[in-house]
Design a protein around this motif. Structure first.
Motif, mmCIF file in Angstrom:
data_model
loop_
_atom_site.group_PDB
_atom_site.id
_atom_site.type_symbol
_atom_site.label_atom_id
_atom_site.label_comp_id
_atom_site.label_asym_id
_atom_site.label_seq_id
_atom_site.Cartn_x
_atom_site.Cartn_y
_atom_site.Cartn_z
ATOM 1 N N TRP A 24 0.992 -1.160 0.107
ATOM 2 C CA TRP A 24 -0.225 0.029 -0.037
ATOM 3 C C TRP A 24 0.823 1.183 0.100
ATOM 4 C CZ3 TRP A 24 -3.043 -2.618 4.708
ATOM 5 C CH2 TRP A 24 -3.773 -3.599 4.149
ATOM 6 N N GLU A 25 0.825 2.043 -1.065
ATOM 7 C CA GLU A 25 1.826 3.088 -1.128
ATOM 8 C C GLU A 25 1.164 4.215 -0.299
ATOM 9 O OE1 GLU A 25 2.000 4.095 -5.260
ATOM 10 O OE2 GLU A 25 3.158 2.194 -5.793
ATOM 11 N N LYS A 26 -0.244 4.509 -0.367
ATOM 12 C CA LYS A 26 -0.805 5.818 0.378
ATOM 13 C C LYS A 26 -1.930 5.151 1.166
ATOM 14 C CE LYS A 26 0.543 9.234 -3.242
ATOM 15 N NZ LYS A 26 -0.179 10.298 -3.946
ATOM 16 N N ASN A 27 -2.166 6.095 2.172
ATOM 17 C CA ASN A 27 -3.328 5.604 3.083
ATOM 18 C C ASN A 27 -3.141 4.214 3.770
ATOM 19 O OD1 ASN A 27 -5.846 6.421 4.161
ATOM 20 N ND2 ASN A 27 -7.073 5.129 2.694
ATOM 21 N N LYS A 28 -1.991 4.336 4.339
ATOM 22 C CA LYS A 28 -1.631 2.868 5.003
ATOM 23 C C LYS A 28 -2.007 2.964 6.445
ATOM 24 C CE LYS A 28 3.053 2.354 2.943
ATOM 25 N NZ LYS A 28 4.525 1.939 3.105
ATOM 26 N N VAL A 29 -2.473 2.166 6.906
ATOM 27 C CA VAL A 29 -3.052 1.694 8.287
ATOM 28 C C VAL A 29 -1.929 1.907 9.170
ATOM 29 C CG1 VAL A 29 -3.126 -0.758 8.156
ATOM 30 C CG2 VAL A 29 -4.673 0.502 9.745
ATOM 31 N N LYS A 30 -2.295 2.522 10.474
ATOM 32 C CA LYS A 30 -1.213 2.551 11.229
ATOM 33 C C LYS A 30 -1.178 1.285 12.348
ATOM 34 C CE LYS A 30 -1.567 7.700 11.532
ATOM 35 N NZ LYS A 30 -1.693 8.778 12.268
ATOM 36 N N VAL A 31 -0.020 1.032 12.845
ATOM 37 C CA VAL A 31 0.052 -0.144 13.623
ATOM 38 C C VAL A 31 -0.394 0.069 14.962
ATOM 39 C CG1 VAL A 31 1.854 -1.539 14.855
ATOM 40 C CG2 VAL A 31 2.422 -0.624 12.338
ATOM 41 N N GLU A 32 -0.427 1.156 15.517
ATOM 42 C CA GLU A 32 -1.111 1.489 16.814
ATOM 43 C C GLU A 32 -2.426 1.315 16.763
ATOM 44 O OE1 GLU A 32 0.608 5.413 15.190
ATOM 45 O OE2 GLU A 32 1.372 3.130 15.658
ATOM 46 N N ASN A 33 -3.008 1.562 15.692
ATOM 47 C CA ASN A 33 -4.722 1.511 15.294
ATOM 48 C C ASN A 33 -5.259 0.238 15.296
ATOM 49 O OD1 ASN A 33 -4.890 4.135 15.313
ATOM 50 N ND2 ASN A 33 -5.081 4.327 13.323
ATOM 51 N N VAL A 34 -4.182 -0.881 14.758
ATOM 52 C CA VAL A 34 -4.289 -2.260 14.399
ATOM 53 C C VAL A 34 -4.261 -2.887 15.831
ATOM 54 C CG1 VAL A 34 -3.778 -4.475 13.710
ATOM 55 C CG2 VAL A 34 -3.763 -2.253 12.345
ATOM 56 N N LEU A 35 -3.357 -2.582 16.757
ATOM 57 C CA LEU A 35 -3.155 -2.979 18.130
ATOM 58 C C LEU A 35 -4.271 -2.539 18.889
ATOM 59 C CD1 LEU A 35 0.706 -2.860 18.414
ATOM 60 C CD2 LEU A 35 -0.891 -4.770 17.902
ATOM 61 N N CYS A 36 -4.766 -1.262 19.007
ATOM 62 C CA CYS A 36 -5.885 -0.881 19.656
ATOM 63 C C CYS A 36 -7.117 -1.460 19.483
ATOM 64 C CB CYS A 36 -5.790 0.859 19.467
ATOM 65 S SG CYS A 36 -7.195 1.594 20.417
ATOM 66 N N TYR A 37 -7.616 -1.761 18.273
ATOM 67 C CA TYR A 37 -8.705 -2.432 17.907
ATOM 68 C C TYR A 37 -9.026 -3.857 17.859
ATOM 69 C CZ TYR A 37 -10.631 2.515 16.507
ATOM 70 O OH TYR A 37 -11.190 3.723 16.595
ATOM 71 N N TRP A 38 -7.732 -4.580 17.858
ATOM 72 C CA TRP A 38 -7.803 -5.861 17.890
ATOM 73 C C TRP A 38 -8.448 -6.506 18.968
ATOM 74 C CZ3 TRP A 38 -6.270 -10.137 20.730
ATOM 75 C CH2 TRP A 38 -6.420 -11.152 20.053
ATOM 76 N N GLN A 39 -9.084 -7.624 18.289
ATOM 77 C CA GLN A 39 -9.899 -8.622 19.255
ATOM 78 C C GLN A 39 -9.891 -9.699 18.450
ATOM 79 O OE1 GLN A 39 -13.959 -7.160 20.142
ATOM 80 N NE2 GLN A 39 -13.033 -5.570 21.508
ATOM 81 N N PRO A 40 -9.892 -11.054 19.469
ATOM 82 C CA PRO A 40 -9.774 -12.151 18.759
ATOM 83 C C PRO A 40 -11.197 -12.577 18.177
ATOM 84 C CG PRO A 40 -9.950 -12.524 21.147
ATOM 85 C CD PRO A 40 -9.798 -10.957 20.885
ATOM 86 N N SER A 41 -11.124 -13.076 17.079
ATOM 87 C CA SER A 41 -12.483 -13.522 16.162
ATOM 88 C C SER A 41 -13.019 -14.750 16.809
ATOM 89 C CB SER A 41 -11.688 -13.529 14.640
ATOM 90 O OG SER A 41 -10.944 -14.553 14.521
ATOM 91 N N ILE A 42 -12.295 -15.553 17.394
ATOM 92 C CA ILE A 42 -13.185 -16.827 18.043
ATOM 93 C C ILE A 42 -12.699 -16.838 19.555
ATOM 94 C CG2 ILE A 42 -12.776 -18.096 15.993
ATOM 95 C CD1 ILE A 42 -10.153 -19.405 17.216
ATOM 96 N N ASN A 43 -13.482 -17.683 20.223
ATOM 97 C CA ASN A 43 -13.403 -17.784 21.656
ATOM 98 C C ASN A 43 -12.398 -19.016 22.143
ATOM 99 O OD1 ASN A 43 -13.985 -17.707 24.198
ATOM 100 N ND2 ASN A 43 -15.942 -18.766 24.199
ATOM 101 N N THR A 44 -11.374 -18.203 22.638
ATOM 102 C CA THR A 44 -10.174 -19.190 23.060
ATOM 103 C C THR A 44 -10.311 -19.769 24.325
ATOM 104 O OG1 THR A 44 -9.121 -17.247 24.213
ATOM 105 C CG2 THR A 44 -8.703 -17.401 21.670
ATOM 106 N N ASP A 45 -11.645 -19.559 25.262
ATOM 107 C CA ASP A 45 -11.497 -20.241 26.406
ATOM 108 C C ASP A 45 -12.045 -21.727 26.220
ATOM 109 O OD1 ASP A 45 -10.605 -17.829 27.654
ATOM 110 O OD2 ASP A 45 -12.979 -17.136 27.945
#
Length: 631
Positions: A578-599
């Motif tokens: 992606w040359e422009k409008n790249k997503v920021k790493v801190e935004n990914v880590l801030c909004y990350w949630q597991p997509s499946i139940n790990t318990d």
């Protein structure tokens, strides 16, 4: 005149005497050659000459009676099963009106016509004889060919060349003379395509003969068809070379400009608008004025809207009445007409009219068309929208376009030439997005599209027609010294110069032309302004925000179970290029949630069974000197 002076009275008498002498010398003298150009059939020409002579006219250059070939009917062995004559109400290739036609002596004095007449190749047997009448019914009813009389006339000329006494089948055994007929046509200067048409008509005539004759003649017809097929193959190659040569001449000739293509619309517009004003004021129109309206509207649709002649011809009254309205986001009103035709692979053409053009066609429908219908003998109204002065459907809109150019002494421009010129102009001065809009309106694959196609919608089609209209507006406003870049400068910002839109409407239009995708490239400023105008920054910021969210969700979906580290996210983003409008790493880590139940589930049936039985797989009791027994 009684109250005038004697010199004035004497002068008026002298002028009247000269006028009468001029009429007696020239008004009553008719040239036989001109009459023969108008009436080609001898059985109709002779009664006309006799009538004129009885009325006191003089016919000059008339041949002797023994030079006029008599007409004899064909033998009864070839009489068809029915004796009905050809229906005279069938479609005939005739001109719609004498208006704008070139003088008769001009068409008669052309080199080709004079060569055909001097060679006797225009002479033909009467079309109502049994053999030709049966062939006409064979074409009309068995082959469903409505315009069959031209084919019958071509065969009649061939039969007259082979035997001037009567139409017969003796030509089947005279291949050498049959071949000389086509050679003679070529020597005179007829086009290869015309000669090929003669061959095709003759071939169809022989097939008709096979259906009504005996075995002996059938064998002759079969042999003649084999020889004719060889001639057709040779002629087909010559036709291809002729078409190629015509294309080369067009390529090396001086290129037309959009201004030259639409010159007829500019020159004739003032008179056209005056006639439209008279019609809207309920004033009666002359036939010449009515025909001017018809020709101008046909020229408008073929040259400006780039519609084929077949689309104009097949536009029906029901399609006009069922037209729909389309309102653009900027508030402009357009009219959409769908036309079914069979002149191209795209069987349904779309005509987009602005408010002014829709009003013009409505005036034609309410004032001009009813006047044409009054001249028709048929009590039932025809379903075609464009009709001629006789009340019948127009035969060929291209002929009308040629007559309209001839009236104003302008070179004839066909719809095909106009389309090629516009495609070249668009390719040189339009952006890719503008090319896509124009291609969407034209609804067929052209050089302007360059594979930039999207889903066809009425809004996109209207935008494409607006761009074509802007070309016309720029041509009208250009001065004689304007450079070639004036058109592109006037087109730039064409849509942004319209009425202001609110942000919601502009965003909807912007989103239709620039869909948000994960791998979508950034949009150029001039393309954004073309669609969004003053709301360009608002729409682009919203577009970038949605794309960034889509890219962030894409990165999060790549790590569904365990939270990634910053270095892992950074490496994945770099791999996306992606040359422009790249997503920021801190935004990914801030909004990350597991997509499946790990318990682990609280009540697992398999685990509960093992707990009760205490039979654990791979579990054994061992003794330890220090800790004792352990499992």
């Amino acid at each position: 005149m009684k109250t005038e002076s004697k010199p004035k009275i004497d002068q008026e008498v002298h002028n009247s005497r000269d006028s009468m002498i001029e009429h007696l010398w020239h008004g009553r003298i008719i040239d036989y050659r001109i009459l023969s150009c108008i009436v080609t059939q001898q059985d109709a020409l002779q009664p006309l000459i006799k009538n004129r002579e009885q009325m006191g006219h003089f016919v000059t250059n008339k041949p002797e009676d023994n030079q006029i070939t008599g007409q004899v009917e064909v033998a009864q062995v070839l009489v068809p099963t029915t004796d009905e004559h050809i229906d005279e109400d069938s479609d005939v290739n005739m001109d719609q009106s004498a208006l704008y036609q070139p003088p008769l002596n001009q068409s008669c004095d052309t080199t080709l016509r004079k060569g055909m007449q001097s060679s006797g190749l225009y002479q033909k047997h009467p079309l109502d004889c049994d053999l030709l009448a049966g062939f006409g019914k064979y074409l009309r009813y068995d082959n469903n060919i409505p315009n069959f009389k031209q084919e019958v006339a071509n065969v009649s000329r061939f039969l007259f060349y082979m035997d001037s006494n009567k139409p017969s089948l003796d030509f089947l055994s005279n291949l050498e003379k049959s071949r000389s007929f086509f050679t003679k046509l070529a020597d005179i200067g007829q086009k290869k395509q015309t000669i090929a048409n003669y061959m095709k008509n003759l071939k169809r005539f022989i097939r008709y003969i096979i259906t009504i004759t005996d075995r002996a003649v059938f064998e002759q017809c079969k042999h003649f068809l084999l020889c004719l097929n060889e001639l057709q193959k040779s002629m087909s190659k010559q036709v291809s070379r002729e078409i190629t040569g015509k294309g080369y001449i067009q390529m090396v000739s001086v290129a037309k400009t959009p201004k030259e293509c639409w010159e007829i619309l500019r020159v004739a517009k003032n008179e056209f608008v005056c006639i439209i004003g008279k019609a809207m004021n309920e004033e009666s129109l002359l036939e010449t004025e009515q025909l001017h309206v018809l020709y101008y509207l046909e020229s408008l649709l073929m040259l400006k809207h780039l519609q084929r002649a077949g689309v104009i011809k097949h536009l029906t009254l029901s399609e006009w009445l069922s037209r729909s309205a389309c309102k653009l986001p900027d508030g402009e009103n357009w009219t959409v007409i769908g036309v079914k035709h069979k002149t191209a692979t795209q069987q349904v053409a779309t005509i987009l009219l602005d408010e002014e053009e829709d009003a013009w066609l409505d005036v034609y429908y309410r004032h001009v068309r009813p006047a044409f219908l009054k001249n028709s003998d048929d009590m039932q109204e025809d379903e075609r929208f464009f009709i001629s002065t006789t009340g019948k459907p127009i035969y060929n809109p291209s002929n009308d376009l040629q007559r309209f150019h001839a009236k104003y002494n302008l070179p004839n421009i066909t719809s095909q030439v106009a389309g090629q010129v516009l495609e070249t102009n668009i390719k040189a001065s339009f952006t890719d997005q503008e090319k896509s809009l124009v291609a969407d309106y034209l609804a067929h694959k052209t050089a302007t599209a360059e594979k930039h196609y999207c889903l066809k919608t009425t809004v996109n089609a209207c935008m494409g027609m607006k761009l074509i209209s802007k070309v016309a507006m720029s041509i009208e406003s250009d001065s004689e010294t304007a450079g070639p870049s004036c058109a592109s400068r006037s087109i730039k910002g064409a849509l942004s110069s319209s009425k202001k839109l609110d942000e919601a409407q502009t965003w909807k239009l912007f989103y239709e032309h620039f869909p948000v995708t994960i791998d979508g490239q950034s949009i150029k400023t001039k393309d954004r302004r073309l669609i969004a105008g003053t709301h360009e920054r608002y729409c682009y910021d919203k577009w970038r925000s949605q794309q960034e969210k889509m890219r962030r969700d894409n990165v999060i979906a790549h790590f569904p179970r365990r939270e990634p580290t910053a270095s892992q996210v950074e490496r994945y983003i770099e791999r996306q290029n992606w040359e422009k409008n790249k997503v920021k790493v801190e935004n990914v880590l801030c909004y990350w949630q597991p997509s499946i139940n790990t318990d682990t589930p609280k009540y697992n049936k398999a685990i509960m069974k093992l707990v009760k039985s205490q039979k654990w797989k791979g579990l054994d009791i061992a003794s330890d000197p220090d800790k004792g027994k352990r499992s």
